[in-house]
Structure formats: structure tokens, C-alpha cells
Design a protein around this motif. Structure first.
Motif, short mmCIF file in Angstrom:
data_model
loop_
_atom_site.label_atom_id
_atom_site.label_comp_id
_atom_site.label_asym_id
_atom_site.label_seq_id
_atom_site.Cartn_x
_atom_site.Cartn_y
_atom_site.Cartn_z
N VAL A 1 56.36 105.30 37.61
CA VAL A 1 56.87 104.22 38.95
C VAL A 1 57.30 102.99 38.34
O VAL A 1 59.10 102.00 38.32
N LEU A 2 55.91 102.25 38.18
CA LEU A 2 56.57 100.73 38.01
C LEU A 2 57.04 100.63 37.27
O LEU A 2 57.35 99.21 37.00
N GLU A 3 56.52 101.33 36.15
CA GLU A 3 56.96 101.04 34.78
C GLU A 3 59.04 100.95 34.37
O GLU A 3 59.08 100.17 34.07
N GLN A 4 58.97 102.11 35.39
CA GLN A 4 60.40 103.04 35.75
C GLN A 4 61.56 101.38 35.86
O GLN A 4 62.12 100.97 35.22
N LYS A 5 60.44 100.97 36.85
CA LYS A 5 61.46 100.42 37.56
C LYS A 5 61.30 98.50 37.09
O LYS A 5 62.47 97.77 36.54
N LEU A 6 60.83 98.10 36.19
CA LEU A 6 59.76 97.57 35.71
C LEU A 6 61.26 97.30 34.27
O LEU A 6 61.91 95.96 34.34
N SER A 7 61.10 98.11 34.23
CA SER A 7 62.17 97.83 32.50
C SER A 7 63.13 98.40 32.59
O SER A 7 64.73 97.63 32.38
N ASP B 1 56.66 103.64 49.59
CA ASP B 1 55.32 103.47 49.69
C ASP B 1 54.58 102.99 48.15
O ASP B 1 53.21 103.02 47.96
N ILE B 2 55.27 102.35 47.69
CA ILE B 2 54.52 100.74 46.45
C ILE B 2 55.24 99.63 47.28
O ILE B 2 56.47 99.71 47.13
N ALA B 3 54.44 98.85 46.59
CA ALA B 3 55.15 97.22 47.04
C ALA B 3 54.15 96.36 46.52
O ALA B 3 53.49 96.01 46.09
N VAL B 4 55.47 95.49 45.81
CA VAL B 4 54.85 95.03 44.75
C VAL B 4 54.52 92.71 45.44
O VAL B 4 55.51 92.59 45.94
N GLN B 5 53.68 92.62 44.99
CA GLN B 5 53.13 90.98 46.40
C GLN B 5 53.41 90.10 44.93
O GLN B 5 54.51 88.74 45.86
N GLN B 6 53.12 89.77 44.12
CA GLN B 6 53.27 88.50 43.04
C GLN B 6 53.83 89.25 41.53
O GLN B 6 52.90 89.92 41.95
N GLN C 1 47.21 106.15 36.86
CA GLN C 1 47.87 106.55 35.93
C GLN C 1 48.32 107.95 35.62
O GLN C 1 48.36 108.86 35.69
N ILE C 2 49.74 107.15 34.45
CA ILE C 2 50.17 108.83 34.07
C ILE C 2 49.42 109.70 33.38
O ILE C 2 49.30 109.87 32.83
N GLN C 3 50.43 110.96 34.39
CA GLN C 3 49.59 112.10 33.24
C GLN C 3 50.80 113.21 33.59
O GLN C 3 52.05 112.51 33.20
N PRO C 4 50.10 113.94 32.42
CA PRO C 4 51.54 114.14 31.58
C PRO C 4 51.76 115.61 32.74
O PRO C 4 53.03 116.73 32.94
N ASN C 5 51.18 115.80 34.26
CA ASN C 5 51.73 117.10 35.02
C ASN C 5 51.66 116.59 36.67
O ASN C 5 51.94 117.30 37.33
N GLY C 6 52.26 115.26 36.54
CA GLY C 6 52.28 115.27 37.37
C GLY C 6 53.17 113.41 37.81
O GLY C 6 52.81 112.92 36.87
N LEU C 7 53.35 112.56 39.02
CA LEU C 7 53.96 111.52 39.43
C LEU C 7 53.28 110.46 39.48
O LEU C 7 52.30 110.90 40.08
N ALA C 8 52.95 109.87 38.48
CA ALA C 8 51.71 108.50 39.01
C ALA C 8 52.99 106.88 39.41
O ALA C 8 53.81 106.77 38.91
N VAL C 9 51.42 106.11 40.21
CA VAL C 9 52.06 104.86 40.14
C VAL C 9 52.24 104.05 39.18
O VAL C 9 53.72 103.03 39.06
#
Length: 258
Positions: free
Chosen positions: A31-37, A88-93, A20-28
Motif C-alpha cells: 500500500v505504501l509503495e503504491q501511494k508513494l509511487s 490505518d496507515i500513517a506517515v510521520q516523517q 512484507q508484500i505477499q502473493p496471497n494478501g494485502l501488505a502494508v
């Protein structure tokens, strides 16, 4: 009308501050929201099936997002998205679901594994807990079997957590020796914040003979986090499966048949 899509993905959580998105560190999720957008050329917000803590991994995670238009999801699209994502992040479907289907609230089970090795490995050390002491696995399984008798696990939840109750229906809890690893398998309808790692840390006390099975049961009954053992490191914990009712993916199966 908005179209809802499910995403199935996996990730190595070592570099992330959890799902989950946090104010003090990078969350999965971030990253996924940024790339999908970026690939869809409009702001996308995603909702996951549940949170994983800092450093925890997922072999199978689900999330959903909505968009005003129908998408043509091809292998080329998935490949392009994966090229944009870090290694380190992979989308399957990615597939359509009915608007009522929710990645979090439609899920009926979560299945985790906690993996322990006695020997250091240059390839696996970020994906297991290297724990040297000898363990009595039979005694640890006696303790694990007790989890099926109870439904309140407040003793194994982090103290500062916003939940309305501490009840979980545990369907499986056992330790299995698998090749060079000792793996704790646990499946339930839901989990509390930090619950699996605290259960593991406490059962390691049982396995070392520092705590009896009776004392472990007393900790469950106490409903007091201060009675339980320390939390095991995040490196060994994997979310391996999120379960949904069969009808959840009815739309996907219909589309696959066309």
C-alpha cells in the motif's frame, strides 16, 4: 546520483497480511509503495526495518527508498500522502539519510510490546489479547528474566523459516501491569519469525501454573519448537521502537538546523 530517504510510519495491522508484500494478501509495504509511487509520479520500492506478521501493529516502523532527484519534504507533502493512505496507515516523517544507511541492516534494536486485557473492550479488542484466566505475574517475570541468560531461541521460532542462525541478544524482557493491561516488554537486536508471540504463549502457560519456570528454561535449552507453547494471537503485538546508532540521522539533524 540516487538520494536515499527514510520513512517513519505507524499502522494498525488488523487488515494486512503483515508488512512484507505477499502473493496471497494485502501488505502494508504494498500500500505504501503504491501511494508513494503515485504522489512522486514514478515507481518507488521501499525496504522496511523488518517484517511484522499478519495482524501485528506498529507504533514505529522505518523504511527507506531511493529516488534520482532531491525531494522537498514539507508538512503539506506528508499531509497529502496521509490523505492518500488508508486510515490505518500513517506517515510521520520522511527525511534524507546517507546512501550507506539501510532501514534494516543499520538497525541495532527492535522493541516490542504484547498487550493483554482481562475484560472485553469495544474500542480495544482488535489491539489487545483478551485473556480471562488469572495469571501469576511474578512467576511470569521469573521466566522472562531467563531470556537474558540465553542467545539461542530456536524453540520459539516458526519451523519453516530461512535464517542462518537462531541467536538474538535480548536486552529487556519483563511483564508490567499498566492500568487495565498486562504488557510484556521485550527488546533485542533481532527477532525470529513468530518469536515474540510464541514466547508470550509459553509464558502464559507459566502464569497459569501449567508449566514451571524450570520447565520454561528447559524449553529454551531444547532448541525445539515442538516443546514450546502455542503462539499468542497477533492482535496484542506492537512494534513500538526501532533503534539506530546516533550517527544514522546525522544528515537529518544537519538539514533540520539549516
Amino acid at each position: 546520483m540516487k538520494q536515499r530517504y527514510f520513512i517513519q510510519l505507524s499502522y494498525r495491522g488488523t487488515a494486512y497480511n503483515g508488512w512484507q508484500i505477499q502473493p496471497n494478501g494485502l501488505a502494508v509495504q504494498e500500500v505504501l509503495e503504491q501511494k508513494l509511487s503515485q504522489i512522486l509520479r514514478e515507481p518507488i520500492t521501499i525496504i522496511g526495518s523488518g517484517r511484522t506478521d499478519t495482524g501485528v501493529h506498529a507504533e514505529q516502523q522505518f523504511a527507506h527508498f531511493e529516488i534520482e532527484r532531491a525531494l522537498e519534504i514539507t508538512d503539506a507533502f506528508i499531509h497529502a500522502l496521509n490523505c492518500m493512505l488508508p486510515p490505518d496507515i500513517a506517515v510521520q516523517q520522511i527525511f534524507p539519510v546517507e546512501p550507506r544507511v539501510h532501514a534494516r541492516f543499520s538497525a541495532i534494536s527492535r522493541y516490542y510490546q504484547y498487550r493483554i486485557r482481562r475484560q472485553k473492550s469495544p474500542f480495544l479488542d482488535l489491539l489487545v489479547y483478551v485473556f480471562r484466566p488469572e495469571l501469576d505475574v511474578e512467576r511470569m517475570n521469573e521466566a522472562a528474566s531467563l531470556l537474558l541468560k540465553y542467545d539461542d531461541f530456536q524453540s520459539f521460532s516458526k519451523v519453516r523459516t530461512k535464517v542462518s542462525h537462531f541467536r538474538c541478544e535480548i536486552h529487556r524482557a519483563e511483564w508490567v501491569v499498566e492500568a487495565d493491561e498486562l504488557v510484556f516488554h521485550i527488546k533485542a537486536n533481532r527477532f525470529l519469525y513468530g518469536m515474540v508471540r510464541t514466547l508470550v504463549g509459553t509464558m502464559l502457560e507459566v502464569g497459569q501454573g501449567r508449566m514451571t519456570v524450570v520447565e520454561f528454561e528447559q524449553i529454551i535449552q531444547a532448541k525445539d519448537r515442538t516443546k514450546a507453547g502455542r503462539s499468542a494471537p497477533a492482535s496484542g503485538l506492537f512494534l513500538v521502537e526501532v533503534g539506530y546508532p546516533p550517527e544514522t540521522f546525522a544528515k537529518k539533524m544537519m538539514d533540520d538546523e539549516l
